[in-house]
Design a protein around this motif. Structure first.
Motif, PDB file in Angstrom:
ATOM      1  N   SER A  35       0.743  -0.993  -0.310  1.00 52.01           N
ATOM      2  CA  SER A  35       0.066  -0.176   0.299  1.00 52.01           C
ATOM      3  C   SER A  35       0.993   1.605   0.311  1.00 52.01           C
ATOM      4  CB  SER A  35      -0.884  -0.112   1.383  1.00 52.01           C
ATOM      5  OG  SER A  35      -1.912  -0.828   0.797  1.00 52.01           O
ATOM      6  N   PHE A  36       1.982   1.014   0.380  1.00 55.36           N
ATOM      7  CA  PHE A  36       2.943   2.431   0.527  1.00 55.36           C
ATOM      8  C   PHE A  36       4.082   1.504  -0.799  1.00 55.36           C
ATOM      9  CE2 PHE A  36       1.055   1.587   4.503  1.00 55.36           C
ATOM     10  CZ  PHE A  36       1.111   3.726   5.265  1.00 55.36           C
ATOM     11  N   LEU A  49      -0.678   7.837  -6.938  1.00 55.05           N
ATOM     12  CA  LEU A  49      -1.951   7.795  -6.281  1.00 55.05           C
ATOM     13  C   LEU A  49      -2.451   7.912  -6.953  1.00 55.05           C
ATOM     14  CD1 LEU A  49      -2.413   7.681  -3.274  1.00 55.05           C
ATOM     15  CD2 LEU A  49      -2.155   9.735  -2.642  1.00 55.05           C
ATOM     16  N   TYR A  66       0.585  12.743  13.244  1.00 57.56           N
ATOM     17  CA  TYR A  66      -0.146  11.666  12.970  1.00 57.56           C
ATOM     18  C   TYR A  66       1.442  10.894  12.754  1.00 57.56           C
ATOM     19  CZ  TYR A  66      -3.181  14.902  10.846  1.00 57.56           C
ATOM     20  OH  TYR A  66      -4.627  16.247  11.282  1.00 57.56           O
ATOM     21  N   ASN A  67       1.057   9.596  12.362  1.00 59.27           N
ATOM     22  CA  ASN A  67       2.103   8.340  11.963  1.00 59.27           C
ATOM     23  C   ASN A  67       2.864   9.318  11.267  1.00 59.27           C
ATOM     24  OD1 ASN A  67       0.490   6.746  13.583  1.00 59.27           O
ATOM     25  ND2 ASN A  67      -0.148   5.781  11.645  1.00 59.27           N
ATOM     26  N   PHE A  95      -9.509  11.096  -0.004  1.00 55.99           N
ATOM     27  CA  PHE A  95      -9.463  10.084   0.367  1.00 55.99           C
ATOM     28  C   PHE A  95     -10.840   9.159   1.561  1.00 55.99           C
ATOM     29  CE2 PHE A  95      -5.839  12.667  -0.776  1.00 55.99           C
ATOM     30  CZ  PHE A  95      -4.909  11.351  -0.714  1.00 55.99           C
ATOM     31  N   TYR A  99      -7.570   3.961   1.978  1.00 57.66           N
ATOM     32  CA  TYR A  99      -6.016   4.440   1.599  1.00 57.66           C
ATOM     33  C   TYR A  99      -5.452   4.885   2.666  1.00 57.66           C
ATOM     34  CZ  TYR A  99      -8.057   5.714  -3.617  1.00 57.66           C
ATOM     35  OH  TYR A  99      -8.681   5.083  -4.503  1.00 57.66           O
ATOM     36  N   PRO A 100      -4.360   4.293   2.701  1.00 57.48           N
ATOM     37  CA  PRO A 100      -3.295   4.500   3.602  1.00 57.48           C
ATOM     38  C   PRO A 100      -2.998   6.143   4.075  1.00 57.48           C
ATOM     39  CG  PRO A 100      -2.011   4.076   1.829  1.00 57.48           C
ATOM     40  CD  PRO A 100      -3.682   4.209   1.693  1.00 57.48           C
ATOM     41  N   PHE A 101      -3.120   6.726   2.828  1.00 52.97           N
ATOM     42  CA  PHE A 101      -2.873   8.754   2.939  1.00 52.97           C
ATOM     43  C   PHE A 101      -3.630   9.709   3.514  1.00 52.97           C
ATOM     44  CE2 PHE A 101      -0.128   6.462  -0.102  1.00 52.97           C
ATOM     45  CZ  PHE A 101       1.064   6.524   0.734  1.00 52.97           C
ATOM     46  N   SER A 195       0.054  13.211   4.763  1.00 55.85           N
ATOM     47  CA  SER A 195       0.327  12.056   6.245  1.00 55.85           C
ATOM     48  C   SER A 195      -0.207  10.858   6.060  1.00 55.85           C
ATOM     49  CB  SER A 195      -0.887  13.141   6.934  1.00 55.85           C
ATOM     50  OG  SER A 195      -0.827  14.054   7.347  1.00 55.85           O
ATOM     51  N   TYR A 196       0.164   9.866   6.714  1.00 51.33           N
ATOM     52  CA  TYR A 196      -0.493   8.273   6.867  1.00 51.33           C
ATOM     53  C   TYR A 196      -0.319   7.743   7.702  1.00 51.33           C
ATOM     54  CZ  TYR A 196       4.714   7.167   7.028  1.00 51.33           C
ATOM     55  OH  TYR A 196       6.235   7.674   7.722  1.00 51.33           O
TER      56      TYR A 196
END
Length: 196
Positions: A35-36, A49, A66-67, A95, A99-101, A195-196
């Protein structure tokens, strides 16, 4: 006994360390999260993306809010060419949980507009001669609210910017100078934080 995979550190262009969960397309299977996944093209780290492609300037594993985050630039933007706009501008609303973002809602937004007549407001920054539409007047507005959009104007696109824009406005205020579209475009070409 199962074989242990040793994942070598990845790097590409100006991103000297591509940390987990990120991975490059040619990394061993099991290294990083798909996913990244990023690509290394012509010594440039690229994120694909949604429908767009973005140059990755840096990856930060952890941020205060964020992470982590990554600085990205739409590949359609060219520094020094103010007639170029993003090919695929991203918005927070693009998003979903699949989506991880995401884009944090703390970053400034530039709204591009075309108007059927001139606007006499300090909020509207003339973008001509960089961007021209025959028979219309073109403007950029920073963090436009619905009440600030004139009824004879149409939004053509909205673009998330990085905090570079706020720093630029503050610096220009100290110089007693108004922001120009070239100033705005320079900050757009510096990218924004995903961000993710």
């Amino acid at each position: 006994m199962p074989r242990t995979i040793t994942c070598a550190p990845s790097a590409c262009g100006e991103v000297g360390n591509i940390p987990s969960p990120f991975r490059l397309k040619d990394n061993l299977k099991g290294c990083g999260d798909s996913s990244f996944e990023l690509a290394c093209e012509d010594n440039c780290t690229v994120l694909s993306l949604l429908d767009g492609r973005y140059h990755v300037k840096s990856i930060n594993i952890w941020s205060f809010w964020y992470n982590g985050g990554m600085e990205v630039i739409d590949l359609g933007l060219q520094k020094g060419n103010c007639s170029c706009l993003p090919l695929h501008p991203l918005m927070p609303s693009n998003f979903s949980e699949e989506y991880p973002f995401f884009i944090a809602p703390i970053y400034p937004m530039v709204t591009m507009m075309s108007c059927s007549k001139p606007v006499r407001s300090p909020l509207y920054i003339n973008v001509e001669p960089c961007i021209t539409l025959n028979g219309y007047y073109s403007y950029a507005v920073i963090n436009a609210s619905a009440s600030e959009i004139e009824e004879f104007c149409t939004i053509t696109t909205s673009i998330v910017t990085g905090n570079y824009l706020l720093y630029k406005i503050e610096a220009l205020f100290g110089e007693n100078r108004k922001i120009s579209y070239n100033d705005i475009h320079d900050t757009l070409a510096n990218g924004f934080n995903l961000s993710y």
